[in-house]
Structure formats: structure tokens, C-alpha cells
Motif scaffolding. Structure first.
Motif, PDB file in Angstrom:
ATOM      1  N   ARG A 254       0.803  -1.237   0.000  1.00  0.00           N
ATOM      2  CA  ARG A 254       0.000   0.000   0.000  1.00  0.00           C
ATOM      3  C   ARG A 254       0.830   1.278   0.000  1.00  0.00           C
ATOM      4  NH1 ARG A 254      -4.662  -2.266   4.007  1.00  0.00           N
ATOM      5  NH2 ARG A 254      -5.665  -3.540   2.395  1.00  0.00           N
ATOM      6  N   GLU A 255       1.862   1.350   0.811  1.00  0.00           N
ATOM      7  CA  GLU A 255       2.672   2.575   0.847  1.00  0.00           C
ATOM      8  C   GLU A 255       3.342   2.829  -0.494  1.00  0.00           C
ATOM      9  OE1 GLU A 255       2.806   5.078   3.051  1.00  0.00           O
ATOM     10  OE2 GLU A 255       1.197   3.951   4.016  1.00  0.00           O
ATOM     11  N   ARG A 256       3.852   1.778  -1.098  1.00  0.00           N
ATOM     12  CA  ARG A 256       4.500   1.917  -2.409  1.00  0.00           C
ATOM     13  C   ARG A 256       3.493   2.385  -3.456  1.00  0.00           C
ATOM     14  NH1 ARG A 256       5.163  -1.842  -6.296  1.00  0.00           N
ATOM     15  NH2 ARG A 256       4.588  -3.505  -4.861  1.00  0.00           N
ATOM     16  N   VAL A 257       2.281   1.825  -3.435  1.00  0.00           N
ATOM     17  CA  VAL A 257       1.247   2.220  -4.394  1.00  0.00           C
ATOM     18  C   VAL A 257       0.839   3.674  -4.155  1.00  0.00           C
ATOM     19  CG1 VAL A 257      -1.131   1.800  -5.129  1.00  0.00           C
ATOM     20  CG2 VAL A 257       0.438  -0.122  -4.814  1.00  0.00           C
ATOM     21  N   ARG A 258       0.711   4.073  -2.904  1.00  0.00           N
ATOM     22  CA  ARG A 258       0.400   5.485  -2.611  1.00  0.00           C
ATOM     23  C   ARG A 258       1.456   6.412  -3.206  1.00  0.00           C
ATOM     24  NH1 ARG A 258      -0.910   3.716   2.886  1.00  0.00           N
ATOM     25  NH2 ARG A 258      -3.166   3.767   3.081  1.00  0.00           N
ATOM     26  N   GLY A 259       2.699   5.981  -3.165  1.00  0.00           N
ATOM     27  CA  GLY A 259       3.799   6.792  -3.666  1.00  0.00           C
ATOM     28  C   GLY A 259       3.821   6.944  -5.179  1.00  0.00           C
TER      29      GLY A 259
ATOM     30  N   ALA B  44       1.618   7.991  -7.273  1.00  0.00           N
ATOM     31  CA  ALA B  44       1.049   9.271  -7.718  1.00  0.00           C
ATOM     32  C   ALA B  44       2.012  10.419  -7.442  1.00  0.00           C
ATOM     33  CB  ALA B  44      -0.292   9.518  -7.050  1.00  0.00           C
ATOM     34  N   THR B  45       2.626  10.425  -6.271  1.00  0.00           N
ATOM     35  CA  THR B  45       3.523  11.530  -5.936  1.00  0.00           C
ATOM     36  C   THR B  45       4.824  11.454  -6.713  1.00  0.00           C
ATOM     37  OG1 THR B  45       4.399  10.323  -4.031  1.00  0.00           O
ATOM     38  CG2 THR B  45       2.564  11.821  -3.624  1.00  0.00           C
ATOM     39  N   LEU B  46       5.223  10.262  -7.130  1.00  0.00           N
ATOM     40  CA  LEU B  46       6.450  10.111  -7.915  1.00  0.00           C
ATOM     41  C   LEU B  46       6.202  10.327  -9.404  1.00  0.00           C
ATOM     42  CD1 LEU B  46       7.937   6.912  -6.230  1.00  0.00           C
ATOM     43  CD2 LEU B  46       8.737   9.270  -5.981  1.00  0.00           C
ATOM     44  N   GLY B  47       4.941  10.458  -9.776  1.00  0.00           N
ATOM     45  CA  GLY B  47       4.613  10.635 -11.184  1.00  0.00           C
ATOM     46  C   GLY B  47       4.693   9.356 -11.987  1.00  0.00           C
ATOM     47  N   SER B  48       4.688   8.210 -11.315  1.00  0.00           N
ATOM     48  CA  SER B  48       4.765   6.926 -12.011  1.00  0.00           C
ATOM     49  C   SER B  48       3.472   6.674 -12.771  1.00  0.00           C
ATOM     50  CB  SER B  48       4.984   5.791 -11.015  1.00  0.00           C
ATOM     51  OG  SER B  48       6.190   5.982 -10.332  1.00  0.00           O
ATOM     52  N   ARG B  49       3.609   6.094 -13.938  1.00  0.00           N
ATOM     53  CA  ARG B  49       2.426   5.770 -14.733  1.00  0.00           C
ATOM     54  C   ARG B  49       2.166   4.280 -14.807  1.00  0.00           C
ATOM     55  NH1 ARG B  49       2.026  10.331 -19.346  1.00  0.00           N
ATOM     56  NH2 ARG B  49       2.077  12.023 -17.863  1.00  0.00           N
ATOM     57  N   THR B  50       3.193   3.474 -14.528  1.00  0.00           N
ATOM     58  CA  THR B  50       3.007   2.029 -14.540  1.00  0.00           C
ATOM     59  C   THR B  50       3.639   1.422 -13.298  1.00  0.00           C
ATOM     60  OG1 THR B  50       5.053   1.609 -15.746  1.00  0.00           O
ATOM     61  CG2 THR B  50       3.057   1.889 -17.071  1.00  0.00           C
ATOM     62  N   GLY B  51       3.149   0.257 -12.926  1.00  0.00           N
ATOM     63  CA  GLY B  51       3.722  -0.436 -11.782  1.00  0.00           C
ATOM     64  C   GLY B  51       3.055  -1.775 -11.569  1.00  0.00           C
ATOM     65  N   GLU B  52       3.615  -2.557 -10.675  1.00  0.00           N
ATOM     66  CA  GLU B  52       3.062  -3.849 -10.295  1.00  0.00           C
ATOM     67  C   GLU B  52       2.821  -3.848  -8.798  1.00  0.00           C
ATOM     68  OE1 GLU B  52       5.628  -6.371 -13.578  1.00  0.00           O
ATOM     69  OE2 GLU B  52       5.860  -6.821 -11.466  1.00  0.00           O
ATOM     70  N   ALA B  53       1.739  -4.480  -8.394  1.00  0.00           N
ATOM     71  CA  ALA B  53       1.421  -4.584  -6.975  1.00  0.00           C
ATOM     72  C   ALA B  53       0.636  -5.863  -6.744  1.00  0.00           C
ATOM     73  CB  ALA B  53       0.609  -3.385  -6.507  1.00  0.00           C
TER      74      ALA B  53
END
Length: 85
Positions: free
Chosen positions: A13-18, A20-29
Motif C-alpha cells: 500500500r505505501e508503495r502504491v500510494r507513492g 502518484a507523488t512520484l509521477g509513475s504511470r506504470t507499476g506492479e502490486a
């Protein structure tokens, strides 16, 4: 209704919250299904405006099977041009 983060594995959850603030557009969770089982979701976020306010659309797909297949490479899961956060 429930918040989207309610479906994200507590350890992610903390990584996913981050994202948006990091400007990431893709990721895995890791995500949690209603029955409590988990799967890995690859997500892409597209920012836009809706009714004059900032909004985002998130699209995701289950990549659990691809990640667990023998001989897989992480770059095989993402479409060409996609970045990993």
C-alpha cells in the motif's frame, strides 16, 4: 463503496500510494481478492481532467501466471515501451 487501496495487499500500500507523488504511470502490486487470495496486477495510470478537476483512470491486468512461468523474464510481461516503477 470501498477505497481502491483496500484491494491492494497491505505490504504494497505505501508503495502504491507513492506512485502518484512520484509521477509513475506504470507499476506492479499484489492485490487481494474477496476470498483473500492474492494476485499480481500490472497497472497503468492515465491522468486527465473530469468536470474541470484532476482525475485518473487506472487500467490493470493480472500478470501472476506470466510471473510464475518457468523461464520468464520481467521485461516479457510489460508491453514494449512500458516502464517499470
Amino acid at each position: 463503496g470501498r477505497e481502491v487501496l483496500d484491494f491492494v495487499h497491505p505490504d504494497d500500500r505505501e508503495r502504491v500510494r507513492g506512485w502518484a507523488t512520484l509521477g509513475s504511470r506504470t507499476g506492479e502490486a499484489r492485490m487481494v481478492r474477496r476470498d483473500g487470495s492474492t494476485f499480481v496486477m500490472e497497472a497503468e495510470r492515465i491522468e486527465m481532467e473530469f468536470d474541470g478537476r484532476p482525475a485518473a483512470v487506472v487500467m490493470g491486468r493480472d500478470v501472476t501466471r506470466q510471473l510464475s512461468s518457468p523461464g520468464h523474464r520481467r521485461d516479457q510481461v510489460r508491453p514494449p515501451g512500458a516502464r517499470r516503477c
